[in-house]
Design a protein around this motif. Sequence first.
Motif, PDB file in Angstrom:
ATOM      1  N   LEU A  39     -10.166  -2.931   0.005  1.00 56.25           N
ATOM      2  CA  LEU A  39      -9.263  -4.065  -0.198  1.00 56.25           C
ATOM      3  C   LEU A  39      -8.366  -4.129   1.032  1.00 56.25           C
ATOM      4  O   LEU A  39      -7.545  -3.245   1.248  1.00 56.25           O
ATOM      5  CB  LEU A  39      -8.442  -3.909  -1.472  1.00 56.25           C
ATOM      6  N   GLU A  40      -8.547  -5.155   1.840  1.00 56.98           N
ATOM      7  CA  GLU A  40      -7.795  -5.310   3.084  1.00 56.98           C
ATOM      8  C   GLU A  40      -6.542  -6.139   2.806  1.00 56.98           C
ATOM      9  O   GLU A  40      -6.627  -7.340   2.563  1.00 56.98           O
ATOM     10  CB  GLU A  40      -8.686  -5.970   4.140  1.00 56.98           C
ATOM     11  N   ASP A  41      -5.402  -5.460   2.827  1.00 59.19           N
ATOM     12  CA  ASP A  41      -4.125  -6.105   2.529  1.00 59.19           C
ATOM     13  C   ASP A  41      -3.573  -6.711   3.818  1.00 59.19           C
ATOM     14  O   ASP A  41      -3.089  -5.995   4.699  1.00 59.19           O
ATOM     15  CB  ASP A  41      -3.150  -5.078   1.945  1.00 59.19           C
ATOM     16  N   CYS A  42      -3.656  -8.030   3.899  1.00 60.89           N
ATOM     17  CA  CYS A  42      -3.177  -8.766   5.074  1.00 60.89           C
ATOM     18  C   CYS A  42      -1.902  -9.534   4.758  1.00 60.89           C
ATOM     19  O   CYS A  42      -1.629 -10.571   5.377  1.00 60.89           O
ATOM     20  CB  CYS A  42      -4.257  -9.725   5.566  1.00 60.89           C
ATOM     21  N   ALA A  43      -1.117  -9.035   3.802  1.00 64.59           N
ATOM     22  CA  ALA A  43       0.138  -9.716   3.457  1.00 64.59           C
ATOM     23  C   ALA A  43       1.032  -9.848   4.673  1.00 64.59           C
ATOM     24  O   ALA A  43       1.793 -10.808   4.802  1.00 64.59           O
ATOM     25  CB  ALA A  43       0.854  -8.963   2.342  1.00 64.59           C
TER      26      ALA A  43
END
Length: 394
Positions: free
Chosen positions: A140-144
Motif C-alpha cells: 500500500l503506497e501512501d502518497c498522502a
Amino acid sequence: MNADVSSPREVPRNPVPGPHNWQADASAQTLPCLLDQPGALLTSSGRAAILLGLESLALAPGQRVLVPSYHCPTMVSPVLTLGHELGFYPIDADGRPSLAWLEQQAPADTRVLCVAHFFGLPLDLRDLRAWCQRRGVLMLEDCAHAMFGQGAGGAVGALGDVAIASLPKFFAAQDGGLLLVRQPARPVAALQAVGWKSQLKASLDAVEISARYGRLGHWGLWARPLLALKGLLRGRRPVAPSSAPQPAQFDPASDYARIDVKLCHRAPTRAATRAALQTSRGRVIARRQQHYRAMAQALAHQAGMRPLFPALSEHSAPYVFPLWVDDPDPAYQALRTLGVPVSRWDWLWPGVPDLAGDQGKIWSRHVLQLHCHQDMSDEDRNWVINALLTYRKS
C-alpha cells in the motif's frame, strides 16, 4: 527577510480557494500526478482511501498490515476499524522502511506493507517492491504527502498494489482523497453521492476561506450576501484554529482517530473535485519548491536545528519542510502560539515498539513539519523563517 515576529500572524495552513488557482501556467514545470493515473478514484478523504483500498484487497482474518513507526494516526485507524492485525516496522534515516528488519523480523502473517513518501519526497521503492513480491506481500503506497513527483523508481504511486493520496494537502479542497487499486481482489463499491446540504456547505466554506485571505477578487461583491447568510445560519463567528497546548497523550477513541465507515463510502464534494481537477498544477509545484529551498538555505547551519533533508529534487513537490530541532517541545509550542503553520507527528498510536536503529520514534519528537504550500506568500515564508531564527536566539 526582516519580517516582524513580535506578534502573531495569520498565515494560511493550507491552500486557499479562489480564482487564482485556475490561472494559466503553461511555462511552469510539470510532474507526474496521481490524478492522471488510469483508474484513479476520488474519495471523501485520504483515510477513506486507505479503508477502501484495504477492503478491495479482501484480506483474510488474522492477516497483518505493517505500518511505519513514524505515522499519522489516520494511517492506523482504518486497519483496526476493519479488524486486521496491526504491526509496526522501523524506518531508516532516509525515511525508507528498514529492509534489513523486514528481511529478518517481519511477522510471518504480514499481508500488507504500508510505505509512505514522507514530506512529499519520493522514495525509491524498487527493492521494497521486490521484497513484497518474494514474500507474497501487497504494498500500500501512501502518497498522502506526495500527490506529484517521481524518484529513481518511477512516478509516485506507480509500484503499489494500492496507492492513496489526500486532496487538501495539495489543492484548495476541504475534503477528498484519491484511491488507485491495481487488480483488486474485490471491486471497490460505487461511492454514495453527497447530499445537497453538504455540497452547499462545502462551497460556502470555500468562499469563506477565500474571502478570509483576500482571494475572491472581483467575485467578492456577490459573495458577501452568501457569507452573511451563512453566518446568520451558523449563529456565531468562525472559530480560529487553536494554539492551546495539545494533550500529552494520544487518545485512540478521539474524533481525530475515529473512522466513520459510512462517510468513507461517500464520494467527495463537487467543490473538492473541482479544486483538484481544475487547479493549475505548475504554480503548485513551483511555489512549493521555492518555499522549501528558501527554508533550507535560511535554516542551514543554525545552532539547535537543521533541515532534515536539505536538498530538494526538481522532480518533487513537497508537502512540508521537515526541520530537526534539538529541543523540540518548547520550540513547537512557542511557534504554534505565535501562529506559525507547523505540525508534528508526536501522536503515535499506542504500542509502537522500540526497534533497534529506528528513526521513527525519534522523528516523532524532533521533526517539525513546516507548511510550505503554494498560497503562502514570500512574506509569509520569511516571517516563518524569522520566527524560527528569533526563537533560536531567545
